[in-house]
Design a protein around this motif. Structure first.
Motif, PDB file in Angstrom:
ATOM      1  N   ASP A   1     -15.795   6.659  11.630  1.00  0.00           N
ATOM      2  CA  ASP A   1     -14.457   7.083  12.032  1.00  0.00           C
ATOM      3  C   ASP A   1     -13.540   6.753  10.859  1.00  0.00           C
ATOM      4  O   ASP A   1     -13.050   5.632  10.718  1.00  0.00           O
ATOM      5  N   ARG A   2     -13.327   7.730   9.989  1.00  0.00           N
ATOM      6  CA  ARG A   2     -12.632   7.460   8.737  1.00  0.00           C
ATOM      7  C   ARG A   2     -11.172   7.066   8.941  1.00  0.00           C
ATOM      8  O   ARG A   2     -10.620   6.317   8.123  1.00  0.00           O
ATOM      9  N   LEU A   3     -10.534   7.552   9.987  1.00  0.00           N
ATOM     10  CA  LEU A   3      -9.136   7.181  10.211  1.00  0.00           C
ATOM     11  C   LEU A   3      -9.029   5.706  10.585  1.00  0.00           C
ATOM     12  O   LEU A   3      -8.206   4.971  10.033  1.00  0.00           O
ATOM     13  N   ALA A   4      -9.865   5.269  11.508  1.00  0.00           N
ATOM     14  CA  ALA A   4      -9.857   3.860  11.900  1.00  0.00           C
ATOM     15  C   ALA A   4     -10.283   2.975  10.735  1.00  0.00           C
ATOM     16  O   ALA A   4      -9.708   1.909  10.497  1.00  0.00           O
ATOM     17  N   ALA A   5     -11.303   3.425   9.990  1.00  0.00           N
ATOM     18  CA  ALA A   5     -11.813   2.623   8.869  1.00  0.00           C
ATOM     19  C   ALA A   5     -10.754   2.467   7.787  1.00  0.00           C
ATOM     20  O   ALA A   5     -10.521   1.363   7.276  1.00  0.00           O
ATOM     21  N   LEU A   6     -10.092   3.556   7.405  1.00  0.00           N
ATOM     22  CA  LEU A   6      -9.072   3.476   6.358  1.00  0.00           C
ATOM     23  C   LEU A   6      -7.902   2.604   6.785  1.00  0.00           C
ATOM     24  O   LEU A   6      -7.419   1.771   6.010  1.00  0.00           O
ATOM     25  N   SER A   7      -7.447   2.777   8.016  1.00  0.00           N
ATOM     26  CA  SER A   7      -6.344   1.957   8.507  1.00  0.00           C
ATOM     27  C   SER A   7      -6.711   0.473   8.503  1.00  0.00           C
ATOM     28  O   SER A   7      -5.956  -0.382   8.019  1.00  0.00           O
ATOM     29  N   THR A   8      -7.904   0.164   9.015  1.00  0.00           N
ATOM     30  CA  THR A   8      -8.346  -1.230   9.075  1.00  0.00           C
ATOM     31  C   THR A   8      -8.447  -1.849   7.686  1.00  0.00           C
ATOM     32  O   THR A   8      -7.970  -2.969   7.443  1.00  0.00           O
ATOM     33  N   GLU A   9      -9.067  -1.131   6.753  1.00  0.00           N
ATOM     34  CA  GLU A   9      -9.339  -1.719   5.436  1.00  0.00           C
ATOM     35  C   GLU A   9      -8.092  -1.798   4.563  1.00  0.00           C
ATOM     36  O   GLU A   9      -7.905  -2.779   3.828  1.00  0.00           O
ATOM     37  N   ILE A  10      -7.222  -0.796   4.622  1.00  0.00           N
ATOM     38  CA  ILE A  10      -5.975  -0.876   3.862  1.00  0.00           C
ATOM     39  C   ILE A  10      -5.131  -2.043   4.370  1.00  0.00           C
ATOM     40  O   ILE A  10      -4.585  -2.838   3.594  1.00  0.00           O
ATOM     41  N   ASN A  11      -5.047  -2.184   5.687  1.00  0.00           N
ATOM     42  CA  ASN A  11      -4.275  -3.296   6.255  1.00  0.00           C
ATOM     43  C   ASN A  11      -4.928  -4.643   5.948  1.00  0.00           C
ATOM     44  O   ASN A  11      -4.237  -5.653   5.769  1.00  0.00           O
ATOM     45  N   ARG A  12      -6.255  -4.678   5.860  1.00  0.00           N
ATOM     46  CA  ARG A  12      -6.950  -5.923   5.534  1.00  0.00           C
ATOM     47  C   ARG A  12      -6.544  -6.443   4.151  1.00  0.00           C
ATOM     48  O   ARG A  12      -6.531  -7.649   3.905  1.00  0.00           O
ATOM     49  N   LEU A  13      -6.200  -5.511   3.243  1.00  0.00           N
ATOM     50  CA  LEU A  13      -5.786  -5.904   1.892  1.00  0.00           C
ATOM     51  C   LEU A  13      -4.274  -6.075   1.781  1.00  0.00           C
ATOM     52  O   LEU A  13      -3.739  -6.174   0.675  1.00  0.00           O
ATOM     53  N   GLY A  14      -3.582  -6.093   2.932  1.00  0.00           N
ATOM     54  CA  GLY A  14      -2.145  -6.326   2.918  1.00  0.00           C
ATOM     55  C   GLY A  14      -1.315  -5.068   2.989  1.00  0.00           C
ATOM     56  O   GLY A  14      -0.073  -5.132   2.943  1.00  0.00           O
ATOM     57  N   GLY A  15      -1.969  -3.898   3.091  1.00  0.00           N
ATOM     58  CA  GLY A  15      -1.244  -2.637   3.146  1.00  0.00           C
ATOM     59  C   GLY A  15      -0.611  -2.404   4.508  1.00  0.00           C
ATOM     60  O   GLY A  15      -0.732  -3.204   5.433  1.00  0.00           O
ATOM     61  N   ASP A  16       0.060  -1.263   4.614  1.00  0.00           N
ATOM     62  CA  ASP A  16       0.745  -0.889   5.858  1.00  0.00           C
ATOM     63  C   ASP A  16       0.315   0.529   6.208  1.00  0.00           C
ATOM     64  O   ASP A  16       0.933   1.511   5.785  1.00  0.00           O
ATOM     65  N   CYS A  17      -0.768   0.636   6.975  1.00  0.00           N
ATOM     66  CA  CYS A  17      -1.345   1.929   7.322  1.00  0.00           C
ATOM     67  C   CYS A  17      -1.440   2.028   8.842  1.00  0.00           C
ATOM     68  O   CYS A  17      -2.054   1.158   9.483  1.00  0.00           O
ATOM     69  N   GLU A  18      -0.866   3.070   9.394  1.00  0.00           N
ATOM     70  CA  GLU A  18      -0.856   3.270  10.843  1.00  0.00           C
ATOM     71  C   GLU A  18      -1.683   4.494  11.193  1.00  0.00           C
ATOM     72  O   GLU A  18      -1.506   5.576  10.601  1.00  0.00           O
ATOM     73  N   GLU A  19      -2.586   4.335  12.143  1.00  0.00           N
ATOM     74  CA  GLU A  19      -3.391   5.469  12.590  1.00  0.00           C
ATOM     75  C   GLU A  19      -2.579   6.323  13.550  1.00  0.00           C
ATOM     76  O   GLU A  19      -2.019   5.822  14.531  1.00  0.00           O
ATOM     77  N   LEU A  20      -2.485   7.621  13.277  1.00  0.00           N
ATOM     78  CA  LEU A  20      -1.788   8.590  14.113  1.00  0.00           C
ATOM     79  C   LEU A  20      -2.802   9.372  14.935  1.00  0.00           C
ATOM     80  O   LEU A  20      -4.007   9.332  14.640  1.00  0.00           O
ATOM     81  N   PRO A  21      -2.365  10.115  15.946  1.00  0.00           N
ATOM     82  CA  PRO A  21      -3.323  10.928  16.714  1.00  0.00           C
ATOM     83  C   PRO A  21      -4.146  11.879  15.840  1.00  0.00           C
ATOM     84  O   PRO A  21      -5.326  12.112  16.121  1.00  0.00           O
TER      85      PRO A  21
END
Length: 435
Positions: A353-373
């Motif tokens: 699930d690339r949307l969940a994965a990208l959001s999780t990993e960017i935020n893990r490194l201190g980023g601010d990524c929100e998953e949208l519908p």
């Protein structure tokens, strides 16, 4: 850096100490290579595939077709490059290993329906979660006996199916349409495919399939959400595979985030590859892009914004170019303004699930990524080091490498998953950083 001690196999992404200045040749397109193998196996005579990609996904495709009886002789012609002679033969019962290759699990079942016998399909554990019902239900509608709804499943075939009209909802993946199109000419009455459902993603990949079918002498009529393939022979021919433009994107992005210049030789002037869109994306983020003539060929030169300028955020519908999302999301995480990437809900059914994965990993490194519908909202935030999980997804791994290029202490947990489409990626990346 917490957690890295328990991950001794993780790869420490190298950090660029200045602008990247590099020329990076890119091996052949996976998408074109695997379509060429399919068409060669279905052809009326021997075919040759030049500059085919040698990767896990293409090896899985070769293995699947060989299991079905196709004769393939492949020789290495350079790093991750093959020249293959493909001689068609009657198909037979087989057991197919799909690995995690969407093109194998979705393109080969319609071919398996041309056998007289039993063809069993299975793959990696993660592949068993990928959506398959659309293609399997379509085969049932066309009169083929299939047991199972996703991997593992079995096709029980009784020779050439009649074909005809089939309606599918391909909003989850364009591969469902391409898989049917590639085999359709070999069905007794050809095939008419209608898409009935939500927005169809990755249309350039369907355009690629149609273009290659026509090159092989197949008559294809297209209308919005409707394709008609006439029955007939598929001509054996020589296929020349373009560089994989999606595999080029992380290297071009390296120039974008460091303010350097990266050149990709043999960039096609006309192509159906979705990866070509990276040119306009990076231009809209503030980069300079130029196609340089080198004799009869062209080299793409991309230069990042000058020092102090930084990347601009973007708002983009990426429904046609979803495979570029991990690279583009990583770029957006480094941009100076907010970005919104939409039209990519179908990425939830990719390798992970690339949307969940990208959001999780960017935020893990201190980023601010929100998953949208149907996408991602990414806002500027300072990043820090940490462990980036790849989820056995090659494009997630390269996104982690890109962020690590300008962020100290990023470790990618499984960089070797990049062998799916670009063997030796880590070595190529390290070479580029060293200059």
């Amino acid at each position: 850096m917490i957690g890295l001690v328990n991950n001794p196999q993780s790869w420490h992404a190298p950090v660029a100490r200045g602008p990247i200045e590099w020329t990076q040749p890119i091996p052949g397109s996976k998408s074109i290579t695997n379509r060429a193998f399919i068409l060669a196996a279905l052809a009326n005579r021997e075919s040759t595939i030049v500059d085919a990609l040698d990767s896990r996904d293409t090896r899985l495709m070769m293995g699947a077709l060989q299991e079905l009886g196709t004769h393939i002789e492949a020789t290495s012609t350079g790093p991750a490059l093959l020249r293959a002679r493909v001689r068609p033969a009657p198909f037979r019962s087989a057991t197919i290993d799909c690995g995690l290759a969407g093109t194998v699990m979705r393109f080969v079942p319609p071919i398996a329906a041309l056998t007289t016998g039993t063809v069993r399909f299975d793959g990696d554990l993660q592949a068993r979660q990928r959506p398959m019902a659309t293609i399997l239900d379509a085969l049932r509608e066309l009169g083929v006996s299939v047991v199972g709804e996703q991997l593992p499943f079995t096709v029980y075939a009784q020779g050439t199916p009649p074909g005809g009209t089939v309606s599918i909802d391909a909003s989850g993946s364009s591969q469902f349409v391409s898989g049917l199109l590639l085999a359709a000419a070999r069905y007794e009455h050809g095939m008419t495919i209608r898409h009935e459902g939500g927005r169809l993603p990755s249309l350039p990949h369907i355009d690629m399939t149609v273009d290659m079918l026509r090159q092989a002498g197949v008559t294809v009529q297209t209308e919005p959400n409707r394709w008609r393939v006439e029955p007939g022979e598929i001509e054996g021919r020589t296929w020349r595979v373009e560089p994989d433009l999606s595999n080029a994107t992380p290297f071009l992005a390296a120039a974008a985030v460091t303010g350097g210049t990266v050149r990709i030789p043999h960039w096609p002037v006309r192509t159906t590859q979705p990866g070509d869109a990276i040119r306009s994306i990076l231009e809209s983020m503030g980069c300079q892009v130029e196609l340089e003539a080198t004799g009869a060929d062209f080299t793409l030169a991309l230069s990042g914004p000058p020092a102090g300028m930084g990347l601009k955020g973007i708002r983009m519908d990426m429904s046609d170019i979803g495979e570029l999302t991990p690279t583009v999301a990583a770029l957006c995480a480094l941009a100076q303004t907010e970005s919104r990437l939409t039209g990519i809900a179908h990425l939830r059914g990719h390798e992970t699930d690339r949307l969940a994965a990208l959001s999780t990993e960017i935020n893990r490194l201190g980023g601010d990524c929100e998953e949208l519908p149907d996408g991602l909202a990414i806002r500027p935030a300072p990043l820090h080091g940490g462990l980036w999980h790849s989820y056995a997804d090659h494009r997630m791994a390269t996104a982690g490498a890109l962020l690590g290029l300008v962020t100290e202490g990023v470790h990618v947990d499984d960089i070797e998953t990049t062998s799916k489409t670009l063997p030796g990626f880590a070595h190529l990346w390290e070479q580029m950083v060293r200059g």
